[in-house]
Design an enzyme around this catalytic site. Structure first.
Site, PDB file in Angstrom:
ATOM      1  N   GLU A 294      61.684  63.494  -5.744  1.00  0.00           N
ATOM      2  CA  GLU A 294      62.928  64.087  -6.254  1.00  0.00           C
ATOM      3  C   GLU A 294      62.851  65.613  -6.241  1.00  0.00           C
ATOM      4  O   GLU A 294      63.205  66.277  -7.214  1.00  0.00           O
ATOM      5  CB  GLU A 294      63.238  63.552  -7.655  1.00  0.00           C
ATOM      6  CG  GLU A 294      63.391  62.034  -7.652  1.00  0.00           C
ATOM      7  CD  GLU A 294      63.808  61.433  -8.970  1.00  0.00           C
ATOM      8  OE1 GLU A 294      63.459  61.991 -10.027  1.00  0.00           O
ATOM      9  OE2 GLU A 294      64.496  60.402  -8.940  1.00  0.00           O
ATOM     10  N   ASP A 368      63.214  52.143 -10.885  1.00  0.00           N
ATOM     11  CA  ASP A 368      63.270  53.210 -11.890  1.00  0.00           C
ATOM     12  C   ASP A 368      63.750  52.720 -13.249  1.00  0.00           C
ATOM     13  O   ASP A 368      64.902  52.989 -13.619  1.00  0.00           O
ATOM     14  CB  ASP A 368      64.202  54.326 -11.391  1.00  0.00           C
ATOM     15  CG  ASP A 368      64.106  55.576 -12.247  1.00  0.00           C
ATOM     16  OD1 ASP A 368      63.139  55.681 -13.014  1.00  0.00           O
ATOM     17  OD2 ASP A 368      65.004  56.426 -12.146  1.00  0.00           O
ATOM     18  N   GLU A 396      67.390  55.500 -20.781  1.00  0.00           N
ATOM     19  CA  GLU A 396      68.226  56.103 -19.742  1.00  0.00           C
ATOM     20  C   GLU A 396      69.190  55.094 -19.129  1.00  0.00           C
ATOM     21  O   GLU A 396      70.338  55.422 -18.830  1.00  0.00           O
ATOM     22  CB  GLU A 396      67.303  56.686 -18.659  1.00  0.00           C
ATOM     23  CG  GLU A 396      68.032  57.230 -17.456  1.00  0.00           C
ATOM     24  CD  GLU A 396      67.080  57.817 -16.404  1.00  0.00           C
ATOM     25  OE1 GLU A 396      65.858  57.834 -16.625  1.00  0.00           O
ATOM     26  OE2 GLU A 396      67.595  58.252 -15.359  1.00  0.00           O
TER      27      GLU A 396
END
Ligand code: GCV
Length: 702
Positions: A294, A368, A396
């Site tokens: 990322e 993820d 998240e």
């Protein structure tokens, strides 16, 4: 007179209200100890306990303080000590099995008197023993039944803070960072002590202070001094600090032209930097690194391997006893293969090439932190390398702070998974028992911020709690942990405890159900990840798009990871790979993760896949409605402040669960053109409405 008595009544009410108000600050430690503000103490009143301390280190004193505050008056005297004390050694107790950090609690005769002894080989072990005794008492045990022995199965039990230097927290939903970088090192907020104490009560022994998306500034003298101040506060609680290291720091801070790990000048820069850190923090734990993922810099920028990068850093901290936690969370925009395969492809060939003070830190699943993912295929595939588990405690993808989702079952599901190598489980890989690794670790991405309740809700505290307890012992099941957490958090009323546990145990599955069950994943809105976005298909990188993950079309849905597709199943050991290669033997909960199947595929329920998926959405929403009813039922039994906040959160959760359901169903129907099964409530709005929802300033997205 009437007015006067009215006034007294009002004051009394106010006082009663104040006495019962509880903002959740005390977490599961109800015996007080808040340094930030005086708090009511639930511990029984009476004569103070006699607590003898043999060999008074700061850590032993802390252990004694905890006990003195909380032990019921009138019980037998307590002694805290370590195995090295001559009087304790003479008792010939089984200390050998306790290792560095284990403890025992038992009644002994010492200097001719009966006493409840709490002792370990180190004072940290003794501190853990003190907390274990308090847990025992708060969950229905008595001093006479207190015969406890335990040693951690995992060596590094570490929180990862994704905290930025500007005070924001990446994927943090509990307010600003706890670390006030600006006022450190001069001001040491008492909350730092309370934070350390809470972690010590669970056995957490390390904390990575800064975000893995790291700034080089954390490694400057100014920030090292700030980290050192935190380390000083945490030390007596047995907690080491670690830093996330930005791989390109030699360029940014050192003025070098390269960060190539094979360049001697780069290695020398890191060695000098490590020496500098250890001068300020003699027990510094080491570095955590996110490299070539990322947008982060890393050794791959120089065609060096992840092992080259990790080993170079490992050499820098080795003389000081430090370690490196090197993350396997890598995927690249230059790699067109299935994202779920990339970490394995990159790391598996490196097995056996890492230095012995390196752990490779692997997320629980290959994508993820989704509400459900099959275990990461690297577990079981790198026997020569210590693999550290990385769980995400902050939610998240599970509704941020507002949704009630107890993650114990998620952690347990992953840890209990069989890798396919004999009887090996993921837990056996993580705790080192499967290959005899002694350097072992478990990391949890923290859900802690400056909110008074630390985690954004009372029930989120349970996720911090369960992580800590499972890091100590990865075999601990989620349900008893939920129960012991609820007993300590809400007190002994069985109606409250039973209700809380019942709500918690199905809550993660409910999130799976209303966000996308049967192996669907990564269906959330772009960037901030708040709410549904299964229709998103126009982002630059294919693997950023939900459409990449669900692959829904008129005929079917799901990602074919068998050999007719990406063949990710081949990354698992043979027995698991065989099981997952066939939709008939793949657990239905993971079906669409591994297979693209027809909407009319018959399911075990007797329904078609489409009907079953719809039923899951309804079940998820229904579960949240059920939690609201259950919570209503204990209103009178829970303090008003925590009850109301939880009730408000549950209302938000029900609204958002419906939103997820309705938006998802609208989208799936636009693709498969199938009607809803008879009797099913249609979505409240049309698809255009859901697609038009747009949110700015969403927390945790930086
Ligand atoms: C710290 C996901 C999150 C990112 C996070 C990343 C990681 O992609 O959305 O915020 O970055 O995981 O674990 O490195």
């Amino acid at each position: 007179m009437k007015a006067f008595s009215g006034l007294i009544g009002a004051v009394a009410l106010l006082l009663a209200g104040t006495a019962h108000a509880d903002d959740g600050y005390r977490l599961w430690l109800r015996h007080g100890g808040e340094t930030a503000r005086p708090a009511p103490v639930d511990a029984p009143a009476g004569a103070p306990m006699t607590v003898a301390v043999r060999g008074a280190t700061p850590t032993l004193r802390l252990a004694a303080d905890e006990l003195a505050r909380a032990m019921p008056a009138g019980t037998m005297p307590v002694t805290v000590a370590t195995a090295g004390d001559a009087g304790i050694a003479a008792l010939r107790l089984p200390f050998a099995a306790l290792g560095d950090e284990g403890y025992l609690v038992r009644t002994v005769t010492l200097d001719g008197k009966r006493t409840l002894l709490i002792a370990g080989n180190s004072d940290r072990g003794t501190l853990y023993g003190a907390f274990a005794l308090l847990r025992h008492l708060a969950t229905g045990g008595t001093t006479s039944t207190a015969a406890l022995t335990s040693a951690p199965k995992v060596k590094l039990r570490v929180l990862n803070h994704w905290d930025n230097l500007d005070g924001t927290v990446e994927r943090g939903y509990a307010g600003q960072s706890l670390w006030d970088w600006w006022t450190l090192p001069d001001l040491k907020d008492p909350r730092y002590t309370d934070y350390a104490r809470a972690n010590a009560s669970l056995g957490i022994n390390g904390t990575v202070l800064n975000n893995v998306n790291a700034k080089a500034d954390s490694l400057t003298p100014r920030y090292i001094a700030k980290a050192a101040a935190l380390a000083d506060v945490f030390r007596p609680w047995g907690i080491k600090v670690y830093l996330s290291a930005r791989f390109s720091a030699p360029i940014e801070l050192g003025g070098l032209k390269t960060a190539d790990p094979r360049d001697p000048a780069v290695a020398a820069w890191w060695k000098a930097k490590a020496d500098e850190i250890y001068r300020a923090i003699p027990d510094f734990g080491g570095f955590l690194v996110k490299a070539n993922s990322e947008g982060q810099p890393g050794p791959r920028d120089y065609n060096a391997s992840h092992a080259d990068g990790a080993n170079m850093l490992a050499a820098a901290v080795r003389p000081h006893g430090g370690i490196v936690m090197w993350r396997a969370f890598v995927y690249a925009d230059t790699d067109p293969t299935d994202r779920a395969k990339q970490a394995y492809s990159e790391f598996k060939p490196l097995d056996g090439t890492f230095a012995d003070n390196v752990l490779v830190q692997v997320k629980n699943g290959a994508i993820d932190f989704q509400p459900r993912e099959p275990f990461h295929p690297l577990f079981g595939a790198m026997p020569k390398t210590p693999l550290m588990m990385e769980f995400q405690i902050t939610k998240e993808y599970l509704g941020f702070a507002t949704h009630l989702a107890y993650l114990g079952p998620l952690f347990e599901e992953t840890l209990a998974a069989k890798t396919g190598r004999g009887r090996e489980t993921v837990a056996g890989v993580v705790d080192g028992s499967s290959e005899g690794h002694r350097l072992t670790g478990m990391a949890g991405v923290a859900n802690i911020g400056r909110d008074r309740d630390w985690s954004g809700s009372t029930f989120n505290q349970a996720n911090w709690y369960a992580f800590g307890r499972m890091a100590w012992d990865p075999a601990l099941p989620a349900e008893p942990l939920a129960r012991e957490w609820a007993q300590q958090t809400f007190g002994g009323d069985a109606r409250v405890v039973d209700t809380a546990v019942a709500m918690m145990m199905g809550s993660r599955e409910a999130v799976v159900d209303y966000t996308g069950a049967l192996g669907l994943a990564h269906l959330m809105a772009t960037g901030h990840h708040y709410g549904p976005g299964p229709w998103v298909s126009d982002l630059k990188r294919p693997e950023w798009n939900p459409a990449y993950y669900h692959k829904a079309d008129r005929d079917g849905i799901g990602f074919d990871r068998t050999k007719t597709g990406s063949n990710a199943v081949a990354q698992y050991a043979a027995p698991i790979a065989r099981q997952l290669a066939d939709p008939k033997t793949t657990p239905e909960r993971d079906l669409l993760w591994f297979h693209h199947v027809r909407w009319d595929r018959p399911m075990r329920s007797g329904k078609t896949l489409w009907q079953d998926l719809v039923a899951h959405y309804d079940r998820g929403v229904g579960y949240v409605a059920g939690m609201r009813r259950q919570w209503d039922g204990v209103r009178a039994l829970v303090d008003a402040e925590r009850w109301q906040k939880t009730a408000d959160d549950l209302a938000v959760q029900e609204r958002e669960a419906r939103w997820w359901r309705d938006a998802s169903l609208s989208y799936w129907m636009s693709v498969n053109r199938l009607p809803l099964p008879a009797g099913v409530t249609p979505p409240e709005h049309d698809l255009a409405w859901y697609r038009a929802q747009h949110f700015d300033y969403v927390p945790g997205h930086y």
